[in-house]
Design an enzyme around this catalytic site. Structure first.
Site, PDB file in Angstrom:
ATOM      1  N   ARG A 198       0.811  -1.175  -0.086  1.00  0.00           N
ATOM      2  CA  ARG A 198       0.011   0.096  -0.125  1.00  0.00           C
ATOM      3  C   ARG A 198       0.903   1.303  -0.053  1.00  0.00           C
ATOM      4  NH1 ARG A 198      -5.018  -1.771   0.265  1.00  0.00           N
ATOM      5  NH2 ARG A 198      -5.349  -3.817   1.329  1.00  0.00           N
ATOM      6  N   ASP A 199       0.586   2.063  -0.834  1.00  0.00           N
ATOM      7  CA  ASP A 199       1.054   3.650  -0.853  1.00  0.00           C
ATOM      8  C   ASP A 199       1.054   4.259   0.564  1.00  0.00           C
ATOM      9  OD1 ASP A 199       1.948   5.431  -3.311  1.00  0.00           O
ATOM     10  OD2 ASP A 199       1.638   6.277  -1.704  1.00  0.00           O
ATOM     11  N   ILE A 200       1.848   4.688   0.937  1.00  0.00           N
ATOM     12  CA  ILE A 200       1.906   5.375   2.317  1.00  0.00           C
ATOM     13  C   ILE A 200       0.861   6.904   2.371  1.00  0.00           C
ATOM     14  CG2 ILE A 200       3.710   7.018   2.229  1.00  0.00           C
ATOM     15  CD1 ILE A 200       5.016   5.877   4.806  1.00  0.00           C
ATOM     16  N   ASN A 238       5.593   6.799 -13.420  1.00  0.00           N
ATOM     17  CA  ASN A 238       5.915   8.415 -13.500  1.00  0.00           C
ATOM     18  C   ASN A 238       7.286   7.970 -13.673  1.00  0.00           C
ATOM     19  OD1 ASN A 238       3.169   9.360 -12.852  1.00  0.00           O
ATOM     20  ND2 ASN A 238       3.746   9.172 -10.741  1.00  0.00           N
ATOM     21  N   VAL A 255      10.468   8.667  -6.251  1.00  0.00           N
ATOM     22  CA  VAL A 255      11.431   7.409  -5.745  1.00  0.00           C
ATOM     23  C   VAL A 255      11.846   6.596  -7.080  1.00  0.00           C
ATOM     24  CG1 VAL A 255      11.313   5.014  -4.442  1.00  0.00           C
ATOM     25  CG2 VAL A 255       9.632   6.980  -3.655  1.00  0.00           C
ATOM     26  N   HIS A 307       8.114   1.678 -10.279  1.00  0.00           N
ATOM     27  CA  HIS A 307       6.989   1.282  -9.538  1.00  0.00           C
ATOM     28  C   HIS A 307       5.814   1.670 -10.377  1.00  0.00           C
ATOM     29  CE1 HIS A 307       8.197   5.154  -7.994  1.00  0.00           C
ATOM     30  NE2 HIS A 307       6.984   5.583  -8.004  1.00  0.00           N
ATOM     31  N   HIS A 351       1.991   2.370 -10.207  1.00  0.00           N
ATOM     32  CA  HIS A 351       0.711   2.738  -9.118  1.00  0.00           C
ATOM     33  C   HIS A 351      -0.573   2.101  -9.628  1.00  0.00           C
ATOM     34  CE1 HIS A 351       2.627   6.418  -7.055  1.00  0.00           C
ATOM     35  NE2 HIS A 351       3.408   6.575  -8.266  1.00  0.00           N
TER      36      HIS A 351
HETATM   37  P1  AMP Z   1       6.368   8.702  -7.416  1.00  0.00           P
HETATM   38  O1  AMP Z   1       6.098   9.993  -7.225  1.00  0.00           O
HETATM   39  O2  AMP Z   1       5.617   8.016  -8.639  1.00  0.00           O
HETATM   40  O3  AMP Z   1       7.810   8.149  -7.555  1.00  0.00           O
HETATM   41  O4  AMP Z   1       5.676   7.793  -6.261  1.00  0.00           O
HETATM   42  C1  AMP Z   1       6.196   7.363  -5.423  1.00  0.00           C
HETATM   43  C2  AMP Z   1       5.107   6.915  -4.125  1.00  0.00           C
HETATM   44  O5  AMP Z   1       5.863   6.100  -3.031  1.00  0.00           O
HETATM   45  C3  AMP Z   1       4.398   8.096  -3.640  1.00  0.00           C
HETATM   46  O6  AMP Z   1       3.054   7.900  -4.041  1.00  0.00           O
HETATM   47  C4  AMP Z   1       4.521   7.880  -2.039  1.00  0.00           C
HETATM   48  O7  AMP Z   1       3.327   8.197  -1.546  1.00  0.00           O
HETATM   49  C5  AMP Z   1       4.972   6.612  -2.153  1.00  0.00           C
HETATM   50  N1  AMP Z   1       5.798   6.128  -0.939  1.00  0.00           N
HETATM   51  C6  AMP Z   1       6.974   6.883  -0.495  1.00  0.00           C
HETATM   52  N2  AMP Z   1       7.422   6.331   0.548  1.00  0.00           N
HETATM   53  C7  AMP Z   1       6.643   5.116   0.710  1.00  0.00           C
HETATM   54  C8  AMP Z   1       6.696   3.989   1.798  1.00  0.00           C
HETATM   55  N3  AMP Z   1       7.664   3.888   2.876  1.00  0.00           N
HETATM   56  N4  AMP Z   1       5.718   3.003   1.748  1.00  0.00           N
HETATM   57  C9  AMP Z   1       4.727   3.196   0.767  1.00  0.00           C
HETATM   58  N5  AMP Z   1       4.789   3.941  -0.120  1.00  0.00           N
HETATM   59  C10 AMP Z   1       5.576   5.242   0.084  1.00  0.00           C
END
Ligand code: AMP
Ligand code: ZN
Length: 114
Positions: A29-31, A87, A96, A100, A102
């Site tokens: 799950r996204d945080i 992205n 990040v 990944h 979404h």
């Molecule tokens: P992006 O902006 O496409 O790089 O997405 C990175 C995603 O990682 C964002 O939606 C964040 O909310 C999510 N995220 C960051 N840290 C964590 C974490 N520790 N656990 C779960 N999701 C995270």
């Protein structure tokens, strides 16, 4: 990659809210969820951006999509609909730098995206 957040999750150093895993990918799950279902599908292998994918990674990307499909079916969003997003770099808002996917579902999603 020592300083990569998602490599730390893949290594078990940070424990995510895991929803599914295979030999090659994790789904958690996204945080900061943007929909009732918002999970991230990551490969265990570090790949920084979509630009860094190699021909040999084609199967891995397919496994990411199939993992998302599995979670969609399990959570019963196949018929109502969902969105998969990757992205890449600054204009797309990548934060990040470990690829990944979404998976968003559970509400109407507007188009075009912001
Ligand atoms: P992006 O902006 O496409 O790089 O997405 C990175 C995603 O990682 C964002 O939606 C964040 O909310 C999510 N995220 C960051 N840290 C964590 C974490 N520790 N656990 C779960 N999701 C995270
Ligand atoms: Zn990584």
């Amino acid at each position: 990659m020592d300083d990569c957040l998602f490599c730390k999750i893949a290594a078990g150093d940070i424990v995510p809210d895991l929803v599914y895993e295979t030999k090659s990918v994790l789904v958690f799950r996204d945080i900061n969820p943007q929909a009732p279902l918002h999970v991230l599908v990551i490969p265990r292998k570090h790949i920084s951006t979509l630009n860094d994918l190699a021909v040999d990674d084609a199967g891995l990307v397919g496994e990411m999509v199939l993992a998302a499909q599995h979670v969609v079916a399990r959570e019963d969003y196949a018929e109502s609909g969902y969105r998969l997003v990757m992205n890449c770099n600054g204009d797309a808002g990548q934060t990040v730098f470990h690829i990944h996917l979404h998976l968003l579902a559970g509400r109407p999603l507007t188009w075009p995206p912001g």
